[in-house]
Design a protein around this motif. Sequence first.
Motif, mmCIF file in Angstrom:
data_model
loop_
_atom_site.group_PDB
_atom_site.id
_atom_site.type_symbol
_atom_site.label_atom_id
_atom_site.label_comp_id
_atom_site.label_asym_id
_atom_site.label_seq_id
_atom_site.Cartn_x
_atom_site.Cartn_y
_atom_site.Cartn_z
ATOM 1 N N MET A 1 1.100 -13.591 77.404
ATOM 2 C CA MET A 1 2.121 -12.924 76.604
ATOM 3 C C MET A 1 2.601 -11.659 77.314
ATOM 4 S SD MET A 1 3.934 -13.018 73.973
ATOM 5 C CE MET A 1 4.763 -11.926 72.893
ATOM 6 N N THR B 1 2.779 -11.159 80.418
ATOM 7 C CA THR B 1 3.457 -11.393 81.691
ATOM 8 C C THR B 1 4.906 -11.827 81.517
ATOM 9 O OG1 THR B 1 2.644 -13.647 81.667
ATOM 10 C CG2 THR B 1 1.347 -12.029 82.872
ATOM 11 N N THR B 2 5.344 -12.091 80.300
ATOM 12 C CA THR B 2 6.759 -12.450 80.138
ATOM 13 C C THR B 2 7.549 -11.199 79.816
ATOM 14 O OG1 THR B 2 6.397 -12.880 77.808
ATOM 15 C CG2 THR B 2 6.197 -14.741 79.298
ATOM 16 N N ALA C 1 14.263 -17.576 73.035
ATOM 17 C CA ALA C 1 14.272 -17.516 71.583
ATOM 18 C C ALA C 1 15.386 -18.327 70.933
ATOM 19 C CB ALA C 1 14.394 -16.060 71.137
ATOM 20 N N SER D 1 9.685 -18.141 90.339
ATOM 21 C CA SER D 1 8.716 -18.676 89.380
ATOM 22 C C SER D 1 9.013 -18.167 87.983
ATOM 23 C CB SER D 1 7.295 -18.323 89.798
ATOM 24 O OG SER D 1 7.114 -16.942 89.770
ATOM 25 N N THR E 1 9.596 -20.651 84.829
ATOM 26 C CA THR E 1 8.864 -20.563 83.568
ATOM 27 C C THR E 1 9.812 -20.451 82.393
ATOM 28 O OG1 THR E 1 7.321 -19.213 84.807
ATOM 29 C CG2 THR E 1 6.935 -19.425 82.470
ATOM 30 N N LYS F 1 11.359 -23.766 81.728
ATOM 31 C CA LYS F 1 10.376 -24.727 81.203
ATOM 32 C C LYS F 1 10.101 -24.465 79.726
ATOM 33 C CE LYS F 1 6.620 -27.535 82.534
ATOM 34 N NZ LYS F 1 6.891 -28.384 81.442
ATOM 35 N N VAL G 1 1.427 -21.729 91.220
ATOM 36 C CA VAL G 1 2.475 -20.731 91.378
ATOM 37 C C VAL G 1 2.558 -19.872 90.129
ATOM 38 C CG1 VAL G 1 4.875 -20.440 92.007
ATOM 39 C CG2 VAL G 1 3.693 -22.512 92.652
ATOM 40 N N LEU G 2 2.204 -20.498 89.024
ATOM 41 C CA LEU G 2 2.332 -19.799 87.755
ATOM 42 C C LEU G 2 1.006 -19.225 87.308
ATOM 43 C CD1 LEU G 2 4.076 -22.828 86.246
ATOM 44 C CD2 LEU G 2 5.254 -20.791 86.964
ATOM 45 N N SER G 3 1.061 -18.247 86.464
ATOM 46 C CA SER G 3 -0.190 -17.717 85.908
ATOM 47 C C SER G 3 -0.758 -18.727 84.930
ATOM 48 C CB SER G 3 0.068 -16.393 85.218
ATOM 49 O OG SER G 3 0.701 -16.616 83.983
ATOM 50 N N GLN H 1 -1.957 -18.354 82.077
ATOM 51 C CA GLN H 1 -1.598 -18.142 80.681
ATOM 52 C C GLN H 1 -0.315 -18.851 80.316
ATOM 53 O OE1 GLN H 1 -1.249 -14.038 79.706
ATOM 54 N NE2 GLN H 1 -2.665 -14.258 78.013
ATOM 55 N N GLN H 2 0.662 -18.716 81.224
ATOM 56 C CA GLN H 2 1.922 -19.379 80.954
ATOM 57 C C GLN H 2 1.711 -20.874 80.889
ATOM 58 O OE1 GLN H 2 4.063 -17.815 84.235
ATOM 59 N NE2 GLN H 2 4.993 -16.164 83.065
ATOM 60 N N THR I 1 0.447 -21.822 77.453
ATOM 61 C CA THR I 1 1.425 -21.870 76.364
ATOM 62 C C THR I 1 2.265 -23.115 76.488
ATOM 63 O OG1 THR I 1 2.830 -20.480 77.723
ATOM 64 C CG2 THR I 1 1.596 -19.399 75.970
ATOM 65 N N GLN I 2 2.693 -23.413 77.719
ATOM 66 C CA GLN I 2 3.572 -24.576 77.793
ATOM 67 C C GLN I 2 2.813 -25.859 77.581
ATOM 68 O OE1 GLN I 2 4.933 -23.376 81.481
ATOM 69 N NE2 GLN I 2 3.976 -24.961 82.707
ATOM 70 N N GLU J 1 9.304 -21.016 68.309
ATOM 71 C CA GLU J 1 8.941 -20.893 69.709
ATOM 72 C C GLU J 1 7.472 -20.542 69.917
ATOM 73 O OE1 GLU J 1 12.714 -20.577 68.567
ATOM 74 O OE2 GLU J 1 11.332 -18.921 68.294
#
Lengths: 90, 431
Positions: free
Chosen positions: A1, A3-4, A13, A76, A80, A83, B58-60, B62-63, B66-67, B426
């Motif tokens: 959370m 990191t976004t 949203a 990246s 994200t 995605k 490449v991604l963390s 955590q992300q 969630t996905q 979301e």
Amino acid sequence: MSTTSQKHRDFVAEPMGDKHVTALSGIGGVLGKKLEEQGFDKAYIVLGQFLVLRKDDELFIEWLKDTCGANSKQASSCYTCLKEWCDSFL
Amino acid sequence: MASIPDDELRRELKSFGFCPGPISDSNRKLYLNKLKKLASENYSKSRFARTQRPHKHVLSSQQHQTQHRHDSLRLRENSASPSHRYRTSSFNQQDSDESDDYEAYLHCAPPADNVNFTSYTKEDLQKRCDSTVKQNVFLDRQLSLALLTCTLVLSAVLIWLVYVKTVGLGQNKDVENNLKMLPVDCKGKTDAYCRAEEHKVHMQLLSELYSFLAKVAGDFECGNPSELKSKCISVDDAKSYLAILNGGYTDRFEAALQMIVQSKRDLGIRVVEPGSAPGAVRCLESSQPQMGFMCRFSRAVFSVMSRMFMFVLALGVLWGVLILLRYRWRRLQEEEQAMYELVKRIIGEVRDHYKDWDQGLEPIPYVPIPHVRDSLIPPQNRQRCMRRIWDRAVEFLSSNESRIRTETHRIAGEDFLVWRWTQPMELSDSS
């Protein structure tokens, strides 16, 4: 959370509609201009490319780097963002 | 590899297990680079690279979570709402794709890492929750172990007691030893030596008498085959028996009797005087009957069991209680599992309803509670077996689920308690 970014959260949203490509997380003014020159002026066109690459992370990030010269972090972040948007709305 | 036709490029990529999307001007160069990379990788490793795609982080993480939770959420919802078949079918396709991926690599699938990762996190959470269940099982096991050891100890004690009584009842060696201090004939004289010899003869007489009486008593105690009225042998009968054995005994009989009466040691023979019961004669009986082994064993078992009866009964009751408790625990646990399962399905149903409303397929954003029940529980279970579980699930939702709000609305002229989904779409899901 944590990191976004706010930009990411704003984009994810709601449906992207006709938003400009600079609304994508990781794509700022400079990168946005470069993408525009290539024909990717709206976020949904980048989404199109993302989907055509079968939402693959490696390919999309590589493509983005090639097309507008983004670095790994920006690319990246954009990946994200797209995605998550797809997970919610597609 | 400057320019190969698109279909050949696609075939080459597929042979390495990689599935390209549509190849167009914008991504042709990309795919060519990918092919080069795969070819060089494959050259260095063995063909093992075909079965797994190396997942570059490449991604963390955590992300990713969630996905991936979104994916699991999507899959779970579709399984819970049979009315939305169009979505279900497409996702079923996805399911079958993922399972086939490793077998037919020509068949393309989205990255299968999603499923593994999701199931890992779900299992992780489940493990923590299972620890409380495990505590119950632990307690149960401890109790049953304790009872088992108690039973074993008690049975060991019983067996030991039986053994002691069996052997103890046969123990008469020391008494016999008392009697076997032995005589030489020495009639009529009264000096010390002769008195000692007389004494010896008496003792021998007594030992014979003792064994006779013991045998009689043993027979009497153990089923009485010769149908004696009592194990007490009258003095006359004893005298006649001893006369048969050895004529010299008759004279000394009275003296021997006196000895028994006066002796302080336990000789194993008791003299019963006639005064105790009316019409009884003076008789002799053995205080240590000589019984056969089976007789002793059965008597020992009987006496031990009758004394330990209370303990055995208590143990039996405790075992019964434990079994009942176990049964009850299992039932409760099953019910709780069923309740949570139902709660999950209800949440899925309410959320689907909200999504449908969002997309314009449903007229109202909330759904009546009875309608949810009727769509989840088949008619034959509604009145009887699922009723309790349904009520518990409704109670659980109203107290522990913050995303679903219970309201009262009038629908088609009738007042209903409804559930409304209040969370924006979301955010990710914990289930």
